[in-house]
Design a protein around this motif. Sequence first.
Motif, PDB file in Angstrom:
ATOM      1  N   ARG A 224       0.838  -1.204   0.000  1.00  0.00           N
ATOM      2  CA  ARG A 224       0.000   0.000   0.000  1.00  0.00           C
ATOM      3  C   ARG A 224       0.870   1.250   0.000  1.00  0.00           C
ATOM      4  O   ARG A 224       1.852   1.357   0.728  1.00  0.00           O
ATOM      5  N   SER A 225       0.496   2.215  -0.804  1.00  0.00           N
ATOM      6  CA  SER A 225       1.301   3.418  -0.978  1.00  0.00           C
ATOM      7  C   SER A 225       1.034   4.452   0.112  1.00  0.00           C
ATOM      8  O   SER A 225      -0.037   4.477   0.724  1.00  0.00           O
ATOM      9  N   VAL A 226       2.017   5.310   0.350  1.00  0.00           N
ATOM     10  CA  VAL A 226       1.807   6.497   1.183  1.00  0.00           C
ATOM     11  C   VAL A 226       0.746   7.374   0.535  1.00  0.00           C
ATOM     12  O   VAL A 226      -0.095   7.979   1.212  1.00  0.00           O
ATOM     13  N   HIS A 227       0.764   7.417  -0.783  1.00  0.00           N
ATOM     14  CA  HIS A 227      -0.200   8.209  -1.544  1.00  0.00           C
ATOM     15  C   HIS A 227      -1.637   7.855  -1.182  1.00  0.00           C
ATOM     16  O   HIS A 227      -2.529   8.720  -1.206  1.00  0.00           O
ATOM     17  N   SER A 228      -1.887   6.597  -0.821  1.00  0.00           N
ATOM     18  CA  SER A 228      -3.254   6.176  -0.511  1.00  0.00           C
ATOM     19  C   SER A 228      -3.798   6.868   0.738  1.00  0.00           C
ATOM     20  O   SER A 228      -5.010   6.894   0.947  1.00  0.00           O
ATOM     21  N   PHE A 229      -2.900   7.425   1.562  1.00  0.00           N
ATOM     22  CA  PHE A 229      -3.327   8.144   2.772  1.00  0.00           C
ATOM     23  C   PHE A 229      -3.354   9.653   2.557  1.00  0.00           C
ATOM     24  O   PHE A 229      -3.703  10.406   3.472  1.00  0.00           O
ATOM     25  N   ASP A 230      -2.997  10.103   1.375  1.00  0.00           N
ATOM     26  CA  ASP A 230      -2.882  11.537   1.089  1.00  0.00           C
ATOM     27  C   ASP A 230      -4.241  12.110   0.712  1.00  0.00           C
ATOM     28  O   ASP A 230      -4.914  11.594  -0.170  1.00  0.00           O
ATOM     29  N   GLU A 231      -4.619  13.180   1.377  1.00  0.00           N
ATOM     30  CA  GLU A 231      -5.920  13.790   1.095  1.00  0.00           C
ATOM     31  C   GLU A 231      -5.805  15.170   0.457  1.00  0.00           C
ATOM     32  O   GLU A 231      -6.805  15.731   0.012  1.00  0.00           O
ATOM     33  N   GLY A 232      -4.581  15.719   0.410  1.00  0.00           N
ATOM     34  CA  GLY A 232      -4.424  17.082  -0.097  1.00  0.00           C
ATOM     35  C   GLY A 232      -3.558  17.199  -1.332  1.00  0.00           C
ATOM     36  O   GLY A 232      -3.189  18.322  -1.719  1.00  0.00           O
ATOM     37  N   GLY A 233      -3.217  16.080  -1.972  1.00  0.00           N
ATOM     38  CA  GLY A 233      -2.389  16.150  -3.172  1.00  0.00           C
ATOM     39  C   GLY A 233      -0.935  16.445  -2.895  1.00  0.00           C
ATOM     40  O   GLY A 233      -0.216  16.943  -3.771  1.00  0.00           O
ATOM     41  N   ASN A 234      -0.452  16.125  -1.684  1.00  0.00           N
ATOM     42  CA  ASN A 234       0.938  16.417  -1.311  1.00  0.00           C
ATOM     43  C   ASN A 234       1.906  15.291  -1.660  1.00  0.00           C
ATOM     44  O   ASN A 234       3.119  15.479  -1.593  1.00  0.00           O
ATOM     45  N   VAL A 235       1.386  14.094  -1.988  1.00  0.00           N
ATOM     46  CA  VAL A 235       2.236  12.959  -2.334  1.00  0.00           C
ATOM     47  C   VAL A 235       2.226  12.784  -3.843  1.00  0.00           C
ATOM     48  O   VAL A 235       1.164  12.649  -4.460  1.00  0.00           O
ATOM     49  N   MET A 236       3.423  12.793  -4.423  1.00  0.00           N
ATOM     50  CA  MET A 236       3.590  12.641  -5.867  1.00  0.00           C
ATOM     51  C   MET A 236       4.021  11.190  -6.120  1.00  0.00           C
ATOM     52  O   MET A 236       5.099  10.782  -5.684  1.00  0.00           O
ATOM     53  N   LEU A 237       3.189  10.432  -6.811  1.00  0.00           N
ATOM     54  CA  LEU A 237       3.390   8.999  -6.966  1.00  0.00           C
ATOM     55  C   LEU A 237       4.091   8.714  -8.298  1.00  0.00           C
ATOM     56  O   LEU A 237       3.652   9.194  -9.344  1.00  0.00           O
ATOM     57  N   CYS A 238       5.174   7.938  -8.247  1.00  0.00           N
ATOM     58  CA  CYS A 238       5.951   7.614  -9.446  1.00  0.00           C
ATOM     59  C   CYS A 238       6.174   6.109  -9.522  1.00  0.00           C
ATOM     60  O   CYS A 238       6.513   5.477  -8.517  1.00  0.00           O
ATOM     61  N   GLY A 239       6.026   5.537 -10.710  1.00  0.00           N
ATOM     62  CA  GLY A 239       6.222   4.100 -10.836  1.00  0.00           C
ATOM     63  C   GLY A 239       6.549   3.693 -12.257  1.00  0.00           C
ATOM     64  O   GLY A 239       6.607   4.512 -13.180  1.00  0.00           O
ATOM     65  N   SER A 240       6.792   2.407 -12.425  1.00  0.00           N
ATOM     66  CA  SER A 240       6.961   1.806 -13.754  1.00  0.00           C
ATOM     67  C   SER A 240       6.800   0.304 -13.594  1.00  0.00           C
ATOM     68  O   SER A 240       6.561  -0.189 -12.485  1.00  0.00           O
ATOM     69  N   PHE A 241       6.967  -0.435 -14.678  1.00  0.00           N
ATOM     70  CA  PHE A 241       6.799  -1.883 -14.651  1.00  0.00           C
ATOM     71  C   PHE A 241       8.082  -2.586 -15.097  1.00  0.00           C
ATOM     72  O   PHE A 241       8.053  -3.750 -15.477  1.00  0.00           O
ATOM     73  N   THR A 242       9.220  -1.887 -15.006  1.00  0.00           N
ATOM     74  CA  THR A 242      10.477  -2.438 -15.489  1.00  0.00           C
ATOM     75  C   THR A 242      11.036  -3.527 -14.587  1.00  0.00           C
ATOM     76  O   THR A 242      11.885  -4.307 -15.017  1.00  0.00           O
TER      77      THR A 242
END
Length: 508
Positions: A322-340
């Motif tokens: 589970r991401s930190v982003h999933s707990f973010d309510e104000g748009g303060n977490v910028m989520l970055c990923g890939s499938f490499t």
Amino acid sequence: MDTALDHPTVQGRAEPGHGNGSAASRDGGVLYLSIAETLARSIRSGAMRRGERVPSVRELARQHGVSLSTATQAYRSLEDARLIEARPRSGYFVAARPRSLPEPDTSRPPAVSTRVDRSALTAEVMRIAEDPGYLSFGAACPAASLFDETKLRRAVARSVQRHRQTLAEYRVGPGHEAVRRAIARHALRLGSVIDPQQLLVTNGCLEAIVLCLRAVTRPGDVVALESPTYFGFFEILEQLHLRALEIPTHPRTGMALDALQLAFDTHAVKAVLTVPTLSNPLGASMPLAERRRLARMAAQRGIPVIEDVIYNDLSEQDDRRRSVHSFDEGGNVMLCGSFTKTLAPGIRLGWMAAGRWHAQVQRMKAATSGGQSTVLELAMAELLGQTGIESGYRRLRATIAARVDEAREIVAQSFPRGTRVTDPPGGFILWAEFPEGVDTLELWRRCLDERICFAPGNMFSASDRFGRFARFGVGGRWDDAQRAALRRIGELATRMLAGGGRAGAADA
């Protein structure tokens, strides 16, 4: 010695039929992997101890309401991963696990921000790590053999056939709508609910991180990050003329948030760059409560958190995906990923959800690299939508878990007494701390003479505090030659510790 990779089950053999087919219809037809993973977690956590008898095949089938063939496949998978062993006329038992090894302590980086300059060492190590003439543990990349190349090739071929006109089109924008919808569905696995319109497709995860940092910092600003951390982050900070403030990090629980809070109080921190799940090189995974706390800290201070989730699907622990982003309510977490690292290494597509900086990042993306290949975007959309994707992740996790266990056993047998090594709950990276007297940069040089490569610890910090540490990636080639090379590293380190001078080929 066989590994889970060598077993036909892991190579993609279909599960035998079940008569009524009900088990095969659940979870993409690989129910046995779900059962095996549940038992594997119990074994690795210590709930089931070595030598303990496990339920018979018939008992396991009854407990889970599956056929005998499904239960048998689950046990075969656990045997491949060396978690259980069959004893003639006695049944199945928990196998002897790699001996217990002490882990490194929480890191203690300098309490000041540091200008970054690690490029020369990093470039040399990575150049050698990619040289096929070396037995390398230097890169944290999965081997092609870990993936179903036929599936990848067919997805790309179908995309070219169906959308061949896009090969003659010059497209810009945030990414094809189909792949953004597919990524949004994937993000639900991380607990993150994202509007596809708020997603940007990028050229890999690192481009997403660069764009995030450019949006929220200026040259000279301070960025807080784990210590040790991925050397590529230091490369980015150096290029952007940013200062690194390394935060103490525990090899199991990750970044120390009390120390981060102190950093907020004493430094003008402009951003936090973090890998909460299976951080590189420690393999640390932040507890769920700490992820919630980090999101709350970001909201209270208005400090952006740039979260890299590239390894989340390799975690053996469901809650740590589970991401930190999933707990973010104000748009303060910028989520970055890939499938490499998990699905398609050769399709170098990343993605990001930049929260309240979305519009700014989208403009930067358009101005710097424009769009991606539509053909590859649509191929990735197809791969993400195929049934059995979760079973593929399970196979990958089981295979690399067996490798990591075997590598840790080699460390226990061959490395100097007093060596500490991590025991990550997923991923294919080990972080080792050698005893006083072993300089891993010098050890690296000695290993190069024997065409062996690993990553010295000082690559993973802006300071020189990790001169006795090293990272070993076991996701690539894994065979008898690699095992012998890992043992040889231990032998050379032992000679160094004993003051035996420069070890040569005659000592092999």
